[in-house]
Design an enzyme around this catalytic site. Sequence first.
Site, PDB file in Angstrom:
ATOM      1  N   PHE A   1      89.300 -45.009  25.414  1.00 45.24           N
ATOM      2  CA  PHE A   1      88.108 -44.287  24.973  1.00 45.24           C
ATOM      3  C   PHE A   1      86.926 -45.239  24.898  1.00 45.24           C
ATOM      4  O   PHE A   1      87.002 -46.306  24.298  1.00 45.24           O
ATOM      5  CB  PHE A   1      88.343 -43.615  23.621  1.00 45.24           C
ATOM      6  N   ILE A   2      85.819 -44.843  25.523  1.00 44.70           N
ATOM      7  CA  ILE A   2      84.649 -45.717  25.596  1.00 44.70           C
ATOM      8  C   ILE A   2      83.397 -45.016  25.063  1.00 44.70           C
ATOM      9  O   ILE A   2      83.342 -43.786  25.009  1.00 44.70           O
ATOM     10  CB  ILE A   2      84.405 -46.179  27.048  1.00 44.70           C
TER      11      ILE A   2
ATOM     12  N   ARG B   1      75.442 -43.114  22.149  1.00 38.97           N
ATOM     13  CA  ARG B   1      74.934 -42.928  23.520  1.00 38.97           C
ATOM     14  C   ARG B   1      73.862 -43.949  23.879  1.00 38.97           C
ATOM     15  O   ARG B   1      73.570 -44.166  25.046  1.00 38.97           O
ATOM     16  CB  ARG B   1      74.335 -41.519  23.681  1.00 38.97           C
TER      17      ARG B   1
ATOM     18  N   ASP C   1      79.428 -40.832  24.107  1.00 38.78           N
ATOM     19  CA  ASP C   1      79.411 -40.825  22.654  1.00 38.78           C
ATOM     20  C   ASP C   1      80.808 -40.828  22.046  1.00 38.78           C
ATOM     21  O   ASP C   1      81.781 -40.445  22.683  1.00 38.78           O
ATOM     22  CB  ASP C   1      78.715 -39.565  22.156  1.00 38.78           C
TER      23      ASP C   1
ATOM     24  N   GLU D   1      78.002 -36.555  36.780  1.00 37.18           N
ATOM     25  CA  GLU D   1      78.810 -36.528  35.559  1.00 37.18           C
ATOM     26  C   GLU D   1      78.958 -37.945  35.005  1.00 37.18           C
ATOM     27  O   GLU D   1      78.906 -38.923  35.760  1.00 37.18           O
ATOM     28  CB  GLU D   1      80.183 -35.914  35.916  1.00 37.18           C
TER      29      GLU D   1
ATOM     30  N   LYS E   1      88.846 -41.949  34.838  1.00 35.16           N
ATOM     31  CA  LYS E   1      90.111 -42.508  34.348  1.00 35.16           C
ATOM     32  C   LYS E   1      91.220 -41.892  35.193  1.00 35.16           C
ATOM     33  O   LYS E   1      91.764 -40.845  34.820  1.00 35.16           O
ATOM     34  CB  LYS E   1      90.328 -42.122  32.879  1.00 35.16           C
TER      35      LYS E   1
ATOM     36  N   ASP F   1      87.780 -37.414  32.926  1.00 39.94           N
ATOM     37  CA  ASP F   1      88.937 -37.797  32.119  1.00 39.94           C
ATOM     38  C   ASP F   1      90.139 -36.968  32.616  1.00 39.94           C
ATOM     39  O   ASP F   1      90.775 -37.333  33.586  1.00 39.94           O
ATOM     40  CB  ASP F   1      88.570 -37.525  30.656  1.00 39.94           C
TER      41      ASP F   1
HETATM   42  P1  IMP Z   1      87.463 -33.872  31.196  1.00 33.26           P
HETATM   43  O1  IMP Z   1      87.100 -32.427  31.305  1.00 33.26           O
HETATM   44  O2  IMP Z   1      88.757 -34.074  30.476  1.00 33.26           O
HETATM   45  O3  IMP Z   1      87.463 -34.575  32.525  1.00 33.26           O
HETATM   46  O4  IMP Z   1      86.415 -34.516  30.237  1.00 33.26           O
HETATM   47  C1  IMP Z   1      85.205 -34.953  30.675  1.00 33.26           C
HETATM   48  C2  IMP Z   1      84.221 -35.110  29.538  1.00 33.26           C
HETATM   49  O5  IMP Z   1      84.845 -35.619  28.372  1.00 33.26           O
HETATM   50  C3  IMP Z   1      83.169 -36.114  29.904  1.00 33.26           C
HETATM   51  O6  IMP Z   1      82.070 -35.481  30.508  1.00 33.26           O
HETATM   52  C4  IMP Z   1      82.822 -36.725  28.566  1.00 33.26           C
HETATM   53  O7  IMP Z   1      81.792 -35.973  27.960  1.00 33.26           O
HETATM   54  C5  IMP Z   1      84.068 -36.609  27.742  1.00 33.26           C
HETATM   55  N1  IMP Z   1      84.825 -37.881  27.729  1.00 33.26           N
HETATM   56  C6  IMP Z   1      85.958 -38.171  28.402  1.00 33.26           C
HETATM   57  N2  IMP Z   1      86.386 -39.409  28.174  1.00 33.26           N
HETATM   58  C7  IMP Z   1      85.485 -39.967  27.328  1.00 33.26           C
HETATM   59  C8  IMP Z   1      85.359 -41.279  26.712  1.00 33.26           C
HETATM   60  O8  IMP Z   1      86.165 -42.216  26.919  1.00 33.26           O
HETATM   61  N3  IMP Z   1      84.278 -41.443  25.896  1.00 33.26           N
HETATM   62  C9  IMP Z   1      83.363 -40.464  25.657  1.00 33.26           C
HETATM   63  N4  IMP Z   1      83.437 -39.229  26.213  1.00 33.26           N
HETATM   64  C10 IMP Z   1      84.492 -38.985  27.029  1.00 33.26           C
HETATM   65 MG    MG Z   2      80.296 -35.100  29.750  1.00 35.06          MG
END
Ligand code: IMP
Ligand code: MG
Length: 177
Positions: free
Chosen positions: A153-154, A166, A160, A100, A132, A104
């Site tokens: 946010f990165i 990307r 992206d 992955e 994070k 987040d």
């Molecule tokens: P989660 O389900 O909240 O853990 O989100 C994970 C997905 O969100 C990652 O696979 C990313 O595609 C996207 N994501 C989370 N944080 C960022 C960020 O800071 N920049 C870009 N995409 C992010």
């Molecule tokens: Mg992702």
Amino acid sequence: MITIKDKQFEPFIHHGQIADRVAALAEKLNADYKGKNPILIAILNGAFIFAADLVRHLTFDHEIQFVKYSSYEGMDTTGKVKELIGLSLSIENRDVIIVEDIIDTGTTMYNLLPQLKAKGAKSVEIATLLMKPGKLAVPLDVKYCAMQIPNEFIVGYGLDYDGVGRNYKSIYVVKED
Ligand code: IMP
Ligand code: MG
């Protein structure tokens, strides 16, 4: 400084440092999976660059599959995980490593793990480029993580902002205005 759509981003993690951390994570996998033949499941789109760099450091036999889920639009999670491209290979009795880009809230992984276990995987571990920890909203055991970052946010190195960014070799963080 770079501009993507309505946001400005500043340098955050240099590509040289990313390369070092990816290589170090690969060494851990090489030690743990020596003599095994796991399936890597890489999550599109974000993990495509990380996966490509990671596998070129791996010294054990493995297969790789790409799957796609959708949970993000712009900079906010919708909390929903939808399967867009699924697995086309049996994972029954196989060791699985999920690859992955970033964890987040953890929602994506939290939803995916039971699905993979239900398909009969022998073991399932997560290998993520970034995490994070301050945003994690679900209990998640992440065994392999190359780098931890604050709640920002990165973009870049596969990640992206609204579909764009990307391609950058290094990682950039959003500049709050
Ligand atoms: P989660 O389900 O909240 O853990 O989100 C994970 C997905 O969100 C990652 O696979 C990313 O595609 C996207 N994501 C989370 N944080 C960022 C960020 O800071 N920049 C870009 N995409 C992010
Ligand atoms: Mg992702």
